[in-house]
Design a protein around this motif. Structure first.
Motif, PDB file in Angstrom:
ATOM      1  N   LYS A   4      -6.044  -0.457  -5.360  1.00 48.09           N
ATOM      2  CA  LYS A   4      -6.585  -1.811  -5.265  1.00 48.09           C
ATOM      3  C   LYS A   4      -5.950  -2.557  -4.092  1.00 48.09           C
ATOM      4  O   LYS A   4      -6.603  -3.313  -3.381  1.00 48.09           O
ATOM      5  CB  LYS A   4      -6.319  -2.545  -6.578  1.00 48.09           C
ATOM      6  N   TYR A   5      -4.642  -2.314  -3.849  1.00 46.36           N
ATOM      7  CA  TYR A   5      -3.945  -2.971  -2.762  1.00 46.36           C
ATOM      8  C   TYR A   5      -4.429  -2.468  -1.406  1.00 46.36           C
ATOM      9  O   TYR A   5      -4.548  -3.216  -0.453  1.00 46.36           O
ATOM     10  CB  TYR A   5      -2.440  -2.722  -2.913  1.00 46.36           C
ATOM     11  N   LEU A   6      -4.763  -1.177  -1.338  1.00 47.88           N
ATOM     12  CA  LEU A   6      -5.230  -0.576  -0.090  1.00 47.88           C
ATOM     13  C   LEU A   6      -6.544  -1.183   0.372  1.00 47.88           C
ATOM     14  O   LEU A   6      -6.792  -1.290   1.566  1.00 47.88           O
ATOM     15  CB  LEU A   6      -5.400   0.928  -0.253  1.00 47.88           C
ATOM     16  N   LYS A   7      -7.379  -1.592  -0.548  1.00 49.09           N
ATOM     17  CA  LYS A   7      -8.683  -2.123  -0.179  1.00 49.09           C
ATOM     18  C   LYS A   7      -8.565  -3.454   0.541  1.00 49.09           C
ATOM     19  O   LYS A   7      -9.392  -3.788   1.373  1.00 49.09           O
ATOM     20  CB  LYS A   7      -9.551  -2.289  -1.437  1.00 49.09           C
ATOM     21  N   ARG A   8      -7.555  -4.236   0.195  1.00 49.15           N
ATOM     22  CA  ARG A   8      -7.444  -5.543   0.846  1.00 49.15           C
ATOM     23  C   ARG A   8      -6.359  -5.593   1.933  1.00 49.15           C
ATOM     24  O   ARG A   8      -6.246  -6.572   2.620  1.00 49.15           O
ATOM     25  CB  ARG A   8      -7.187  -6.619  -0.213  1.00 49.15           C
ATOM     26  N   ASP A   9      -5.523  -4.552   2.020  1.00 53.17           N
ATOM     27  CA  ASP A   9      -4.487  -4.523   3.045  1.00 53.17           C
ATOM     28  C   ASP A   9      -4.799  -3.379   4.000  1.00 53.17           C
ATOM     29  O   ASP A   9      -4.499  -2.226   3.734  1.00 53.17           O
ATOM     30  CB  ASP A   9      -3.114  -4.323   2.394  1.00 53.17           C
ATOM     31  N   ASN A  10      -5.414  -3.722   5.138  1.00 52.75           N
ATOM     32  CA  ASN A  10      -5.832  -2.682   6.071  1.00 52.75           C
ATOM     33  C   ASN A  10      -4.664  -2.021   6.779  1.00 52.75           C
ATOM     34  O   ASN A  10      -4.832  -1.028   7.480  1.00 52.75           O
ATOM     35  CB  ASN A  10      -6.837  -3.236   7.084  1.00 52.75           C
ATOM     36  N   LEU A  11      -3.442  -2.601   6.660  1.00 53.98           N
ATOM     37  CA  LEU A  11      -2.289  -1.953   7.265  1.00 53.98           C
ATOM     38  C   LEU A  11      -2.036  -0.587   6.643  1.00 53.98           C
ATOM     39  O   LEU A  11      -1.636   0.355   7.321  1.00 53.98           O
ATOM     40  CB  LEU A  11      -1.031  -2.833   7.108  1.00 53.98           C
ATOM     41  N   TYR A  12      -2.272  -0.483   5.347  1.00 55.33           N
ATOM     42  CA  TYR A  12      -2.036   0.793   4.657  1.00 55.33           C
ATOM     43  C   TYR A  12      -3.112   1.824   4.973  1.00 55.33           C
ATOM     44  O   TYR A  12      -2.940   3.000   4.683  1.00 55.33           O
ATOM     45  CB  TYR A  12      -1.977   0.553   3.140  1.00 55.33           C
ATOM     46  N   GLU A  13      -4.204   1.372   5.561  1.00 56.34           N
ATOM     47  CA  GLU A  13      -5.299   2.304   5.865  1.00 56.34           C
ATOM     48  C   GLU A  13      -4.852   3.369   6.861  1.00 56.34           C
ATOM     49  O   GLU A  13      -5.340   4.500   6.830  1.00 56.34           O
ATOM     50  CB  GLU A  13      -6.472   1.504   6.440  1.00 56.34           C
ATOM     51  N   TYR A  14      -3.904   3.005   7.742  1.00 57.96           N
ATOM     52  CA  TYR A  14      -3.468   3.941   8.774  1.00 57.96           C
ATOM     53  C   TYR A  14      -2.063   4.492   8.512  1.00 57.96           C
ATOM     54  O   TYR A  14      -1.462   5.085   9.386  1.00 57.96           O
ATOM     55  CB  TYR A  14      -3.507   3.255  10.148  1.00 57.96           C
ATOM     56  N   ARG A  15      -1.533   4.270   7.300  1.00 57.11           N
ATOM     57  CA  ARG A  15      -0.237   4.858   6.961  1.00 57.11           C
ATOM     58  C   ARG A  15      -0.439   6.310   6.564  1.00 57.11           C
ATOM     59  O   ARG A  15      -1.313   6.639   5.755  1.00 57.11           O
ATOM     60  CB  ARG A  15       0.414   4.097   5.815  1.00 57.11           C
ATOM     61  N   GLY A  16       0.401   7.199   7.136  1.00 46.96           N
ATOM     62  CA  GLY A  16       0.299   8.609   6.813  1.00 46.96           C
ATOM     63  C   GLY A  16       1.346   9.043   5.806  1.00 46.96           C
ATOM     64  O   GLY A  16       2.234   8.273   5.429  1.00 46.96           O
ATOM     65  N   THR A  17       1.254  10.280   5.393  1.00 47.00           N
ATOM     66  CA  THR A  17       2.234  10.844   4.449  1.00 47.00           C
ATOM     67  C   THR A  17       3.202  11.788   5.151  1.00 47.00           C
ATOM     68  O   THR A  17       4.081  12.351   4.515  1.00 47.00           O
ATOM     69  CB  THR A  17       1.513  11.607   3.323  1.00 47.00           C
ATOM     70  N   THR A  18       3.008  11.938   6.449  1.00 49.12           N
ATOM     71  CA  THR A  18       3.900  12.789   7.253  1.00 49.12           C
ATOM     72  C   THR A  18       4.108  12.136   8.619  1.00 49.12           C
ATOM     73  O   THR A  18       3.152  11.649   9.228  1.00 49.12           O
ATOM     74  CB  THR A  18       3.302  14.192   7.457  1.00 49.12           C
TER      75      THR A  18
END
Length: 372
Positions: A4-18
């Motif tokens: 739910k947080y990812l949908k409104r915070d576009n900063l997390y859209e480009y966070r990777g896991t590596t």
């Protein structure tokens, strides 16, 4: 909750896991990689991102740059104490900052003709040369032209001097007058032999203008070795500098920032010996030496700038007086010793500094001439 947080915070859209740089596994909440410090982003670089990153980095450095200058100038010894105590991110690197300040100083000091007053004597004619000599000779002629007896008879100094003319020079020695054969040279020690060869090569070049070392060495009947070729080339360089001393001065001055850079570690060794009973290690003394020397360059930059715009000499003089007081305060604040001990060590350090500086200058001149 995270989705739910990812949908409104576009900063997390480009966070990777590596981490794309070092491949370290990351969490979505990691803004930067804890291993290499790279930003955790999978977003492709675009034009706007490039300029944002460029200007943010520039202003970040500028902030440290301003803070470093402010603390360095107005709080003697504080920046060195902060740096050795671990407060380093707020200040510019002392070694890189030294090189930047020294290069700027030598560029600014080069704007004003520092050697305008230099007078060089031509060994061939014995006549003074240089800007100052020309100015003085011109003033002298003007003063002589105002002598009443000369004015009354309408005699001009130029015509009078031309009639008198210079005295006939004595007969000069040629290379043949000082020439020694290879066999004769082999009988003297290496230092005297090298000096003798340089003198012979110099006179031979002056008389024959032979540029090719092989031809000169063959004509002089010396061994055609790499050492003799090198000596002949140095003799030609000496003739070049003898006729154009400003050329070597400019070359040497351009190398001074790097010469001092390698001189300071030697000076820091003597500081360490002087404060050997204190709890400072060698690197901490070295940082102090670089900060102090950088301050001197900054003061000179300010002084030269004042002198350039006001056409005065007091800016440079004032910088020297301020630095003497600054050095004392820096030693007092950094090493935290009594006034008497600080003054005594201040005197000793200055004696050591000028002694080492003289030795370093001689060595640097020899090396500069050798590699030119």
């Amino acid at each position: 909750m995270l989705e739910k947080y990812l949908k409104r915070d576009n900063l997390y859209e480009y966070r990777g896991t590596t981490c794309l740089n070092c491949q370290l596994p990351l969490e979505k909440s990691d803004h930067f990689c804890p291993n290499c410090g790279q930003k955790n982003s999978t977003k492709k670089l675009n034009f706007g991102d490039f300029f944002v990153e460029f200007f943010s980095g520039m202003f970040s450095y500028d902030s440290r740059f301003q803070r470093t200058i402010r603390v360095m100038l107005f709080s003697p010894g504080k920046i060195s104490k902060d740096y050795v105590n671990g407060k380093r991110m707020r200040y510019a690197n002392p070694f890189r900052f030294y090189l930047s300040a020294s290069i700027i100083f030598f560029l600014i000091s080069g704007i004003s003709d520092k050697f305008e007053g230099a007078q060089f004597v031509n060994p061939e004619t014995g006549i003074r040369e240089g800007v100052a000599a020309i100015k003085q000779d011109s003033l002298l002629k003007n003063e002589l032209n105002e002598i009443p007896a000369l004015k009354k008879n309408n005699i001009q100094m130029d015509s009078l001097l031309n009639k008198i003319g210079p005295s006939e020079p004595e007969a000069k020695k040629t290379y043949k007058d000082i020439y020694l054969s290879q066999k004769e040279l082999d009988t003297i020690n290496i230092v005297a032999r090298t000096a003798k060869k340089l003198n012979i090569f110099y006179r031979y070049y002056k008389e024959t203008n032979t540029i090719n070392p092989d031809d000169a060495i063959t004509e002089l009947e010396y061994e055609n070795t790499g050492w003799n070729k090198w000596l002949y080339q140095k003799a030609m360089r000496y003739d070049l500098f003898d006729n154009n001393p400003q050329l070597f001065i400019d070359y040497f001055v351009n190398k001074l920032p790097f010469i001092i850079f390698f001189y300071l570690p030697v000076f820091a060794l003597f500081i360490w010996l002087l404060y050997i009973r204190r709890s400072f290690n060698y690197m901490e003394h070295l940082i102090f030496a670089f900060h102090v020397q950088t301050t001197l360059f900054i003061l000179y930059i300010i002084g030269y700038t004042i002198d350039y715009f006001l056409q005065s000499e007091w800016g440079y003089t004032l910088a020297n007086f301020v630095f003497v007081f600054y050095l004392y305060k820096s030693m007092r604040n950094f090493y935290e010793q009594s006034r008497v001990k600080t003054i005594l060590k201040f005197i000793i350090l200055n004696i050591i500094f000028f002694t080492l500086a003289t030795i370093a200058t001689i060595i640097a001149l020899i090396i500069s001439f050798s590699i030119f």
